[in-house]
Design a protein around this motif. Structure first.
Motif, PDB file in Angstrom:
ATOM      1  N   LEU A 128     -33.511  66.986 -29.151  1.00  0.00           N
ATOM      2  CA  LEU A 128     -33.305  66.469 -30.166  1.00  0.00           C
ATOM      3  C   LEU A 128     -32.253  66.920 -30.572  1.00  0.00           C
ATOM      4  O   LEU A 128     -31.369  66.108 -31.047  1.00  0.00           O
ATOM      5  CB  LEU A 128     -34.627  66.802 -31.475  1.00  0.00           C
ATOM      6  CG  LEU A 128     -34.148  66.894 -32.641  1.00  0.00           C
ATOM      7  CD1 LEU A 128     -34.995  65.211 -33.089  1.00  0.00           C
ATOM      8  CD2 LEU A 128     -35.214  67.520 -33.131  1.00  0.00           C
ATOM      9  N   LEU A 129     -31.860  68.589 -30.755  1.00  0.00           N
ATOM     10  CA  LEU A 129     -30.242  69.224 -31.375  1.00  0.00           C
ATOM     11  C   LEU A 129     -29.023  68.578 -30.734  1.00  0.00           C
ATOM     12  O   LEU A 129     -28.202  68.114 -30.903  1.00  0.00           O
ATOM     13  CB  LEU A 129     -30.387  70.170 -30.795  1.00  0.00           C
ATOM     14  CG  LEU A 129     -31.319  71.220 -31.869  1.00  0.00           C
ATOM     15  CD1 LEU A 129     -30.688  72.456 -31.007  1.00  0.00           C
ATOM     16  CD2 LEU A 129     -30.560  70.889 -33.376  1.00  0.00           C
ATOM     17  N   ASP A 130     -29.585  67.498 -28.941  1.00  0.00           N
ATOM     18  CA  ASP A 130     -28.063  67.637 -28.070  1.00  0.00           C
ATOM     19  C   ASP A 130     -28.515  65.599 -28.664  1.00  0.00           C
ATOM     20  O   ASP A 130     -27.322  65.381 -28.920  1.00  0.00           O
ATOM     21  CB  ASP A 130     -28.529  67.188 -26.627  1.00  0.00           C
ATOM     22  CG  ASP A 130     -27.626  66.658 -25.660  1.00  0.00           C
ATOM     23  OD1 ASP A 130     -26.448  66.549 -26.004  1.00  0.00           O
ATOM     24  OD2 ASP A 130     -28.149  66.722 -24.571  1.00  0.00           O
ATOM     25  N   LEU A 148     -38.523  73.060 -25.806  1.00  0.00           N
ATOM     26  CA  LEU A 148     -37.554  72.115 -24.481  1.00  0.00           C
ATOM     27  C   LEU A 148     -37.401  71.017 -25.114  1.00  0.00           C
ATOM     28  O   LEU A 148     -36.067  70.074 -25.620  1.00  0.00           O
ATOM     29  CB  LEU A 148     -38.229  72.165 -23.296  1.00  0.00           C
ATOM     30  CG  LEU A 148     -38.008  72.978 -22.374  1.00  0.00           C
ATOM     31  CD1 LEU A 148     -39.330  73.163 -21.052  1.00  0.00           C
ATOM     32  CD2 LEU A 148     -36.980  73.523 -22.145  1.00  0.00           C
ATOM     33  N   GLU A 149     -37.820  70.007 -26.491  1.00  0.00           N
ATOM     34  CA  GLU A 149     -37.978  69.138 -26.825  1.00  0.00           C
ATOM     35  C   GLU A 149     -37.310  69.309 -28.190  1.00  0.00           C
ATOM     36  O   GLU A 149     -35.950  68.622 -28.447  1.00  0.00           O
ATOM     37  CB  GLU A 149     -39.457  68.579 -27.525  1.00  0.00           C
ATOM     38  CG  GLU A 149     -40.604  67.873 -26.142  1.00  0.00           C
ATOM     39  CD  GLU A 149     -40.293  66.742 -25.214  1.00  0.00           C
ATOM     40  OE1 GLU A 149     -39.416  65.669 -26.218  1.00  0.00           O
ATOM     41  OE2 GLU A 149     -41.041  66.447 -24.706  1.00  0.00           O
ATOM     42  N   GLN A 184     -39.170  65.765 -40.448  1.00  0.00           N
ATOM     43  CA  GLN A 184     -39.471  64.401 -39.899  1.00  0.00           C
ATOM     44  C   GLN A 184     -38.648  64.765 -38.218  1.00  0.00           C
ATOM     45  O   GLN A 184     -40.187  63.836 -37.668  1.00  0.00           O
ATOM     46  CB  GLN A 184     -38.399  63.451 -40.519  1.00  0.00           C
ATOM     47  CG  GLN A 184     -39.159  63.897 -42.417  1.00  0.00           C
ATOM     48  CD  GLN A 184     -38.086  62.959 -42.822  1.00  0.00           C
ATOM     49  OE1 GLN A 184     -37.132  61.916 -42.006  1.00  0.00           O
ATOM     50  NE2 GLN A 184     -38.696  62.132 -43.939  1.00  0.00           N
ATOM     51  N   GLN A 185     -38.002  65.084 -37.521  1.00  0.00           N
ATOM     52  CA  GLN A 185     -37.777  65.039 -37.054  1.00  0.00           C
ATOM     53  C   GLN A 185     -38.831  65.832 -35.755  1.00  0.00           C
ATOM     54  O   GLN A 185     -38.993  64.326 -34.244  1.00  0.00           O
ATOM     55  CB  GLN A 185     -36.291  65.243 -36.647  1.00  0.00           C
ATOM     56  CG  GLN A 185     -35.628  64.007 -36.942  1.00  0.00           C
ATOM     57  CD  GLN A 185     -34.098  64.178 -36.980  1.00  0.00           C
ATOM     58  OE1 GLN A 185     -33.141  65.481 -36.943  1.00  0.00           O
ATOM     59  NE2 GLN A 185     -33.192  63.163 -36.433  1.00  0.00           N
ATOM     60  N   ILE A 186     -39.008  66.675 -36.602  1.00  0.00           N
ATOM     61  CA  ILE A 186     -39.474  67.474 -35.949  1.00  0.00           C
ATOM     62  C   ILE A 186     -41.764  66.830 -34.916  1.00  0.00           C
ATOM     63  O   ILE A 186     -41.748  67.020 -34.249  1.00  0.00           O
ATOM     64  CB  ILE A 186     -39.828  69.393 -36.325  1.00  0.00           C
ATOM     65  CG1 ILE A 186     -38.467  69.814 -35.626  1.00  0.00           C
ATOM     66  CG2 ILE A 186     -40.888  69.233 -35.223  1.00  0.00           C
ATOM     67  CD1 ILE A 186     -38.396  71.133 -36.682  1.00  0.00           C
TER      68      ILE A 186
END
Length: 85
Positions: free
Chosen positions: A50-52, A45-46, A10-12
């Protein structure tokens, strides 16, 4: 782990504005780059951002990205082991 995988999908989709793709379209072992979802270096990069933001994970070595972002399975395993949030 299944919940995390669905959340990552969902986040991707949201972060990368993949309007024509649904969570059901992304298989856990599909390649995220190249012939799979067809993501590119800008998308990578996106995903790092997101992970951060979402999980408190900072990639110290960008070369890790290739292994981490290979599929939803590898991404979920990495997040599970390294998240701080």
């Amino acid at each position: 782990m299944a919940e995390l995988k669905n959340l990552l999908k969902q986040q991707i989709i949201e972060v990368l504005n993949l309007e024509d793709i649904s969570v059901a379209d992304i298989q856990d072992d599909d390649a995220l780059f190249g012939d799979g979802l067809g993501l590119d270096s800008i998308d990578a990069l996106e995903l790092i951002v997101l992970l951060d933001k979402q999980y408190g994970i900072k990639l110290a070595d960008p070369k890790q990205g290739k292994e981490i972002f290979a599929s939803i399975n590898t991404l979920a395993a990495f997040v599970e082991q390294n998240r701080t949030k």
